[in-house]
Design a protein around this motif. Structure first.
Motif, short mmCIF file in Angstrom:
data_model
loop_
_atom_site.label_atom_id
_atom_site.label_comp_id
_atom_site.label_asym_id
_atom_site.label_seq_id
_atom_site.Cartn_x
_atom_site.Cartn_y
_atom_site.Cartn_z
N GLU A 108 0.87 -1.18 0.00
CA GLU A 108 0.00 0.00 0.00
C GLU A 108 0.90 1.23 0.00
OE1 GLU A 108 -3.33 -0.25 -0.05
OE2 GLU A 108 -3.33 -2.43 0.21
N VAL A 109 0.67 2.14 -0.95
CA VAL A 109 1.54 3.31 -1.10
C VAL A 109 0.71 4.59 -0.94
CG1 VAL A 109 3.03 4.58 -2.70
CG2 VAL A 109 3.05 2.07 -2.71
N VAL A 110 1.28 5.54 -0.23
CA VAL A 110 0.72 6.89 -0.12
C VAL A 110 1.83 7.87 -0.51
CG1 VAL A 110 -0.26 8.65 1.40
CG2 VAL A 110 -0.84 6.23 1.74
N LEU A 111 1.51 8.76 -1.43
CA LEU A 111 2.47 9.77 -1.87
C LEU A 111 1.89 11.16 -1.61
CD1 LEU A 111 3.53 8.27 -5.32
CD2 LEU A 111 4.75 8.13 -3.14
N THR A 112 2.63 11.94 -0.87
CA THR A 112 2.31 13.34 -0.63
C THR A 112 3.61 14.03 -0.25
OG1 THR A 112 0.80 14.88 0.47
CG2 THR A 112 1.71 13.11 1.82
N THR A 113 3.69 15.31 -0.45
CA THR A 113 4.89 16.05 -0.10
C THR A 113 4.59 16.84 1.17
OG1 THR A 113 5.50 16.18 -2.43
CG2 THR A 113 6.61 17.70 -0.93
N HIS A 114 5.09 16.34 2.28
CA HIS A 114 4.78 16.94 3.58
C HIS A 114 5.23 18.39 3.66
CE1 HIS A 114 3.48 13.08 5.19
NE2 HIS A 114 4.54 12.54 4.57
N ASP A 115 6.38 18.71 3.03
CA ASP A 115 6.91 20.07 3.11
C ASP A 115 5.98 21.12 2.50
OD1 ASP A 115 9.15 18.95 4.26
OD2 ASP A 115 10.41 19.16 2.49
N VAL A 116 5.15 20.69 1.53
CA VAL A 116 4.26 21.66 0.88
C VAL A 116 2.80 21.41 1.22
CG1 VAL A 116 5.90 22.08 -1.00
CG2 VAL A 116 4.08 20.37 -1.30
N GLY A 117 2.53 20.40 2.02
CA GLY A 117 1.17 20.14 2.47
C GLY A 117 0.25 19.56 1.42
N GLY A 118 0.82 18.78 0.49
CA GLY A 118 -0.02 18.16 -0.52
C GLY A 118 0.78 17.56 -1.65
N ILE A 119 0.10 17.30 -2.76
CA ILE A 119 0.71 16.64 -3.90
C ILE A 119 1.58 17.61 -4.68
CG2 ILE A 119 0.25 15.44 -6.07
CD1 ILE A 119 -2.41 14.51 -4.80
N SER A 120 2.79 17.17 -4.98
CA SER A 120 3.72 17.95 -5.80
C SER A 120 4.07 17.15 -7.05
CB SER A 120 5.00 18.25 -5.01
OG SER A 120 5.78 17.06 -4.88
N ALA A 121 4.83 17.77 -7.92
CA ALA A 121 5.29 17.09 -9.14
C ALA A 121 6.13 15.87 -8.78
CB ALA A 121 6.07 18.05 -10.01
N LEU A 122 6.84 15.91 -7.66
CA LEU A 122 7.64 14.74 -7.24
C LEU A 122 6.77 13.53 -6.94
CD1 LEU A 122 10.37 16.28 -4.91
CD2 LEU A 122 10.75 15.04 -7.05
N ASP A 123 5.60 13.76 -6.37
CA ASP A 123 4.68 12.65 -6.10
C ASP A 123 4.23 12.00 -7.40
OD1 ASP A 123 4.53 12.94 -3.20
OD2 ASP A 123 3.55 14.84 -3.67
N ALA A 124 3.87 12.82 -8.38
CA ALA A 124 3.44 12.30 -9.67
C ALA A 124 4.60 11.58 -10.37
CB ALA A 124 2.93 13.44 -10.55
N LYS A 125 5.79 12.12 -10.28
CA LYS A 125 6.97 11.49 -10.89
C LYS A 125 7.23 10.11 -10.26
CE LYS A 125 11.87 12.59 -11.67
NZ LYS A 125 12.90 13.61 -11.42
N LEU A 126 7.17 10.03 -8.93
CA LEU A 126 7.41 8.77 -8.26
C LEU A 126 6.29 7.78 -8.54
CD1 LEU A 126 9.32 7.13 -6.52
CD2 LEU A 126 8.28 8.17 -4.49
N ALA A 127 5.06 8.25 -8.63
CA ALA A 127 3.92 7.37 -8.96
C ALA A 127 4.12 6.77 -10.34
CB ALA A 127 2.61 8.15 -8.89
N ARG A 128 4.51 7.59 -11.30
CA ARG A 128 4.74 7.07 -12.67
C ARG A 128 5.87 6.03 -12.66
NH1 ARG A 128 3.87 12.56 -13.85
NH2 ARG A 128 6.12 12.93 -13.97
N LYS A 129 6.92 6.30 -11.90
CA LYS A 129 8.04 5.35 -11.84
C LYS A 129 7.58 4.04 -11.19
CE LYS A 129 11.69 5.43 -12.98
NZ LYS A 129 12.28 4.81 -14.20
N MET A 130 6.81 4.13 -10.12
CA MET A 130 6.32 2.91 -9.46
C MET A 130 5.47 2.09 -10.42
SD MET A 130 5.34 4.28 -5.69
CE MET A 130 6.57 4.28 -4.39
N ASP A 131 4.64 2.75 -11.21
CA ASP A 131 3.82 2.04 -12.19
C ASP A 131 4.66 1.33 -13.24
OD1 ASP A 131 1.36 2.61 -11.02
OD2 ASP A 131 1.01 4.37 -12.29
N SER A 132 5.81 1.87 -13.55
CA SER A 132 6.65 1.30 -14.61
C SER A 132 7.57 0.18 -14.13
CB SER A 132 7.48 2.40 -15.28
OG SER A 132 8.54 2.81 -14.44
N LEU A 133 7.73 0.05 -12.82
CA LEU A 133 8.66 -0.97 -12.28
C LEU A 133 8.08 -2.36 -12.39
CD1 LEU A 133 9.98 0.88 -9.14
CD2 LEU A 133 11.16 0.56 -11.30
#
Length: 96
Positions: free
Chosen positions: A71-96
């Motif tokens: 189970e994965v949760v992606l959020t950027t705590h420093d900015v209080g929500g979803i950032s481009a890094l979350d989307a980038k990591l989600a795409r990478k996880m989908d491709s692995l």
């Protein structure tokens, strides 16, 4: 510096992820997905590959593993929500 996704960018960035099985936790402004594998070794191997990318990008997921499920949760705590890094990591996880 990483910034929270703007309202204008959210649809374009998040729509493909949502179509690929990610869901939004609107209370936390986070992306969530459950990955299912054939066994523990496959799940742990996937987590190891994902961890290498997370470390490289200095952006680490919240995740929970039981046997063949991650189970994965992606959020950027420093900015209080979803950032481009979350989307980038989600795409990478989908491709692995």
């Amino acid at each position: 510096m990483t910034e929270r996704l703007s309202e204008a960018a959210r649809d374009a960035v998040l729509e493909p992820l949502l179509e690929n099985g990610w869901t939004l936790d609107t209370e936390r402004d986070a992306l969530e997905k459950s990955f299912k594998f054939d066994n523990f070794v496959e799940a742990f191997g996937w987590m190891t590959r994902a961890a290498i990318w997370a470390e490289k990008w200095n952006h680490h997921p919240e995740w929970f593993n039981v046997y063949s499920r991650v189970e994965v949760v992606l959020t950027t705590h420093d900015v209080g929500g979803i950032s481009a890094l979350d989307a980038k990591l989600a795409r990478k996880m989908d491709s692995l």
